[in-house]
Design a protein around this motif. Structure first.
Motif, PDB file in Angstrom:
ATOM      1  N   ASP A 205       0.836  -1.201   0.000  1.00 51.46           N
ATOM      2  CA  ASP A 205       0.000   0.000   0.000  1.00 51.46           C
ATOM      3  C   ASP A 205       0.868   1.248   0.000  1.00 51.46           C
ATOM      4  O   ASP A 205       1.136   1.862   1.041  1.00 51.46           O
ATOM      5  N   ALA A 206       1.317   1.631  -1.178  1.00 47.89           N
ATOM      6  CA  ALA A 206       2.199   2.801  -1.288  1.00 47.89           C
ATOM      7  C   ALA A 206       1.476   4.090  -0.911  1.00 47.89           C
ATOM      8  O   ALA A 206       2.065   4.991  -0.299  1.00 47.89           O
ATOM      9  N   THR A 207       0.202   4.197  -1.259  1.00 48.13           N
ATOM     10  CA  THR A 207      -0.572   5.402  -0.924  1.00 48.13           C
ATOM     11  C   THR A 207      -0.671   5.566   0.589  1.00 48.13           C
ATOM     12  O   THR A 207      -0.450   6.652   1.133  1.00 48.13           O
ATOM     13  N   GLY A 208      -0.982   4.476   1.267  1.00 48.14           N
ATOM     14  CA  GLY A 208      -1.057   4.525   2.721  1.00 48.14           C
ATOM     15  C   GLY A 208       0.289   4.830   3.344  1.00 48.14           C
ATOM     16  O   GLY A 208       0.374   5.552   4.341  1.00 48.14           O
ATOM     17  N   GLY A 209       1.347   4.297   2.739  1.00 50.42           N
ATOM     18  CA  GLY A 209       2.688   4.558   3.242  1.00 50.42           C
ATOM     19  C   GLY A 209       3.055   6.026   3.177  1.00 50.42           C
ATOM     20  O   GLY A 209       3.738   6.549   4.058  1.00 50.42           O
ATOM     21  N   SER A 210       2.577   6.730   2.151  1.00 50.96           N
ATOM     22  CA  SER A 210       2.856   8.164   2.052  1.00 50.96           C
ATOM     23  C   SER A 210       2.029   8.946   3.062  1.00 50.96           C
ATOM     24  O   SER A 210       2.457   9.993   3.542  1.00 50.96           O
ATOM     25  N   ALA A 211       0.825   8.441   3.422  1.00 45.38           N
ATOM     26  CA  ALA A 211      -0.012   9.117   4.416  1.00 45.38           C
ATOM     27  C   ALA A 211       0.560   8.955   5.815  1.00 45.38           C
ATOM     28  O   ALA A 211       0.464   9.860   6.637  1.00 45.38           O
ATOM     29  N   SER A 212       1.159   7.797   6.083  1.00 42.59           N
ATOM     30  CA  SER A 212       1.722   7.546   7.410  1.00 42.59           C
ATOM     31  C   SER A 212       3.009   6.743   7.270  1.00 42.59           C
ATOM     32  O   SER A 212       3.022   5.522   7.441  1.00 42.59           O
ATOM     33  N   PRO A 213       4.123   7.414   6.958  1.00 42.00           N
ATOM     34  CA  PRO A 213       5.388   6.705   6.751  1.00 42.00           C
ATOM     35  C   PRO A 213       5.816   5.868   7.949  1.00 42.00           C
ATOM     36  O   PRO A 213       6.322   4.758   7.779  1.00 42.00           O
ATOM     37  N   LEU A 214       5.622   6.389   9.165  1.00 39.71           N
ATOM     38  CA  LEU A 214       6.053   5.632  10.336  1.00 39.71           C
ATOM     39  C   LEU A 214       5.283   4.325  10.458  1.00 39.71           C
ATOM     40  O   LEU A 214       5.855   3.284  10.801  1.00 39.71           O
ATOM     41  N   THR A 215       3.985   4.357  10.172  1.00 38.73           N
ATOM     42  CA  THR A 215       3.189   3.121  10.212  1.00 38.73           C
ATOM     43  C   THR A 215       3.730   2.114   9.205  1.00 38.73           C
ATOM     44  O   THR A 215       3.862   0.918   9.509  1.00 38.73           O
ATOM     45  N   TYR A 216       4.058   2.576   8.015  1.00 35.26           N
ATOM     46  CA  TYR A 216       4.603   1.684   6.986  1.00 35.26           C
ATOM     47  C   TYR A 216       5.914   1.056   7.454  1.00 35.26           C
ATOM     48  O   TYR A 216       6.156  -0.142   7.261  1.00 35.26           O
ATOM     49  N   LEU A 217       6.757   1.844   8.095  1.00 33.15           N
ATOM     50  CA  LEU A 217       8.038   1.328   8.582  1.00 33.15           C
ATOM     51  C   LEU A 217       7.833   0.296   9.691  1.00 33.15           C
ATOM     52  O   LEU A 217       8.566  -0.697   9.773  1.00 33.15           O
ATOM     53  N   ARG A 218       6.836   0.510  10.527  1.00 33.69           N
ATOM     54  CA  ARG A 218       6.558  -0.460  11.585  1.00 33.69           C
ATOM     55  C   ARG A 218       5.972  -1.751  11.000  1.00 33.69           C
ATOM     56  O   ARG A 218       6.260  -2.852  11.495  1.00 33.69           O
ATOM     57  N   ILE A 219       5.183  -1.629   9.969  1.00 33.68           N
ATOM     58  CA  ILE A 219       4.696  -2.835   9.269  1.00 33.68           C
ATOM     59  C   ILE A 219       5.883  -3.626   8.741  1.00 33.68           C
ATOM     60  O   ILE A 219       5.939  -4.861   8.870  1.00 33.68           O
ATOM     61  N   ALA A 220       6.841  -2.918   8.123  1.00 36.47           N
ATOM     62  CA  ALA A 220       8.018  -3.599   7.577  1.00 36.47           C
ATOM     63  C   ALA A 220       8.778  -4.341   8.677  1.00 36.47           C
ATOM     64  O   ALA A 220       9.243  -5.474   8.463  1.00 36.47           O
ATOM     65  N   GLN A 221       8.902  -3.738   9.851  1.00 33.51           N
ATOM     66  CA  GLN A 221       9.606  -4.400  10.954  1.00 33.51           C
ATOM     67  C   GLN A 221       8.910  -5.695  11.362  1.00 33.51           C
ATOM     68  O   GLN A 221       9.535  -6.756  11.470  1.00 33.51           O
TER      69      GLN A 221
END
Length: 604
Positions: A205-221
């Motif tokens: 979800d690239a769109t969501g990642g741009s809305a909340s980068p920190l959330t995307y990074l935590r998902i990756a972890q």
């Protein structure tokens, strides 16, 4: 030289909330003894003044004092509850939340508080009705919906929990939060296949990642560790790289990259209260931007209640405190980050920078030097130390730090373009222009679309009357990239001024003052431009405004000379020169020299 800058629909949802937001200009808390006011008005006004300066401790004291005079005042109860939350006094806010839970204008916070407490106590069935709001914006619907889903899972009904999450309807940016928390709930319930599918969907979800980068990074972890525990080390490494692609220097992911094949550790979201803390952190960090600090602090302080040992929450709160000039508070928050966290070193670096903001520069430099020595391969350490030295105008020492960094690191790594940029500034400030120019150009080779570098180099060329077309194009490109940056817009206006295009200078400089209304340098530039186009009263007004503004590069004596000369009829000799003026002076001087030489010859 012109001053140069050196860090949606979701936001619209935030602004639709009705909480009281403090002023945009905070001051450092003064540790003064608080004394009860002798009247209701005195207590109320003192509370409001404290809130304007984001002094939530004082605000809580005075609003509590005001309630002694008017105990049933709902507005005071609301402000006191919010102030208590923002000072970490959650338990003291609970009785107020109970009183206010049915007041529509404040239920959104009161019910959130009571819902968190119910989940914290394991009273999951009590939490769900408490999280139903009569009025809610998008963020609140998403937040309470996910929290309610976690309560369903806590009650043993994971199917209902996932149905609740999947059924949350809203804007596109909802999806990343829904998918992530669906994955976390499925994972907590032991539904491995469903969890992995949802984690992968969230990572896509690239769109969501741009809305909340920190959330995307935590998902990756979380997802990378799940992949690694299933034996898919290559997949885990690929997930980490996807995260690093949007945040190359993210400490938790960098640490995970080193440990992924050997018992990696990551975020633990295993219980409903963990899930509550996570969604509050996710949304609090997503709205953590200029102007939204009060909202973000409420969510993050509530997240801290749910998961008090989460380092990222402390780090985010420290960042907000710094931005609000609550520097002592920021230092305390950074100091609370656990030593075993990947964020411990970044928090230590921020403490050093915060000490510098308090003018405790010797302490700051000593702390940062120790951190650089401790890890000479950490890019951030050099940036922090060099930055403090530059603030102190110790540019020669800053040059040594940046050059040491480029010796120890890969000088041609595009991630490190800011080192070259900072080094170039230090060269320029020490009048080593050939080295500065070469360094700026190398920064642009590494990363061509950096507005700060384009602005600094372009303006320098124009100011020195060299490479004029190329310099102006660079500044124009920087403005296109950052049209709301007042400093860069000021550079464009001042470049037009130096080139003698005063009408365009006025247009750009007026825009710059709209963007940075209280900047002394920009207002001084606009005054000079007004004088050049014959708007003399407006010029004097702008110069007069400059005298009430801060600006270390402003020569106030010269500003006063301009004002006095204008009142006497002509300030022309005091306003800044354009390049045409300089050329005219050079030509006049050359003519005088030639005439003088002829006279001497004739006299001989």
């Amino acid at each position: 030289m012109a001053q140069l800058s050196m860090r949606s629909s979701l936001a619209a949802s935030l602004l639709s909330a009705t909480l009281l937001v403090g002023s945009a200009h905070a001051q450092e808390n003064l540790e003064l003894e608080l004394k009860s006011a002798s009247t209701f008005a005195g207590a109320f006004l003192a509370g409001g003044a404290a809130l304007q300066n984001y002094d939530f401790d004082a605000a809580a004291f005075y609003y509590a004092d005001a309630l002694n005079y008017d105990p049933e005042n709902v507005d005071l109860q609301r402000e006191l509850m919010i102030a208590l939350i923002n000072t970490g006094k959650f338990d003291q806010a609970l009785p107020l939340a109970e009183k206010l839970k049915d007041q529509i204008e404040v239920e959104r916070i009161a019910r959130l508080v009571l819902g968190i407490q119910a989940i914290r106590d394991g009273r999951y069935t009590d939490a769900q009705p408490m999280l139903i709001l009569k009025q809610a914006n998008d963020i609140e619907r998403l937040m309470t919906g996910i929290m309610s889903a976690w309560a369903s899972h806590g009650s043993g009904n994971t199917d209902a929990a996932l149905k609740t999450v999947d059924g949350l309807a809203g804007p596109d940016w909802f999806d990343i939060f829904k998918t992530y928390h669906g994955a976390l709930i499925a994972n907590a319930a032991g539904r491995e296949d469903d969890a992995m599918k949802r984690f992968e969907e969230a990572m896509n979800d690239a769109t969501g990642g741009s809305a909340s980068p920190l959330t995307y990074l935590r998902i990756a972890q979380v997802y990378a560790v799940k992949q690694a525990t299933k034996g898919n080390i290559d997949g885990a490494r690929a997930t980490i790289e996807r995260g690093l692609a949007i945040a190359p220097n993210n400490p938790p992911l960098l640490q995970l990259k080193e440990t992924i094949a050997d018992n990696p550790k990551t975020i633990s979201v295993a219980t409903p209260i963990d899930g509550v803390g996570e969604v509050l952190l996710n949304l609090g960090s997503a709205i953590n931007r200029e102007g939204a600090e009060t909202f973000a602090t409420i969510y993050l302080e509530l997240a801290r209640v749910a998961t008090p040992n989460e380092p990222q929450i402390l780090f985010e709160l420290g960042d907000i405190a710094e931005r609000l000039s609550l520097t002592e508070k920021a230092i305390a928050l950074y100091a609370a980050v656990p030593e075993n966290s990947a964020l411990f070193r970044p928090a230590s670096l921020q403490q050093g920078l915060a000490l510098s903001m308090l003018k405790r520069n010797d302490e700051a430099i000593s702390k940062l030097q120790a951190l650089v020595k401790e890890n000479p391969l950490d890019y951030a350490g050099y940036m922090a130390l060099g930055g403090v030295l530059s603030i102190e105008k110790k540019y020669d020492e800053a040059i040594e730090v940046y050059q040491q960094a480029l010796t120890n690191l890969d000088a041609d790594d595009p991630r490190f373009w800011p080192l070259h940029y900072r080094l170039g500034i230090s060269f320029e400030r020490t009048k080593q222009w050939p080295e500065a120019e070469k360094t700026f150009l190398h920064a642009l080779e590494l990363s061509p679309n950096q507005a700060d570098v384009l602005n600094y180099l372009g303006y320098s060329w124009v100011d020195m009357n060299i490479k004029l077309d190329e310099g102006l194009e660079m500044i124009q490109k920087a403005v296109e990239m950052r049209p709301r940056d007042g400093y860069i817009t000021d550079s464009l206006g001042w470049a037009y001024y130096r080139l003698g295009d005063f009408e365009k200078a006025v247009e750009a400089l007026e825009r710059a003052t709209d963007l940075r209304s209280r900047d002394a340098t920009i207002n001084d530039h606009l005054g000079d431009a007004y004088w050049r186009v014959g708007r003399k009263l407006e010029a004097v007004y702008q110069w007069s405004q400059v005298l009430s503004m801060d600006g270390e590069d402003i020569d106030q004596k010269r500003v006063i000379e301009k004002i006095n000369a204008a009142h006497q009829g002509d300030a022309s000799k005091f306003v800044a020169e354009s390049i045409d003026d300089s050329l005219a002076k050079d030509a006049e001087a050359a003519t005088d020299n030639k005439n003088g030489a002829s006279s001497a010859t004739d006299g001989g």
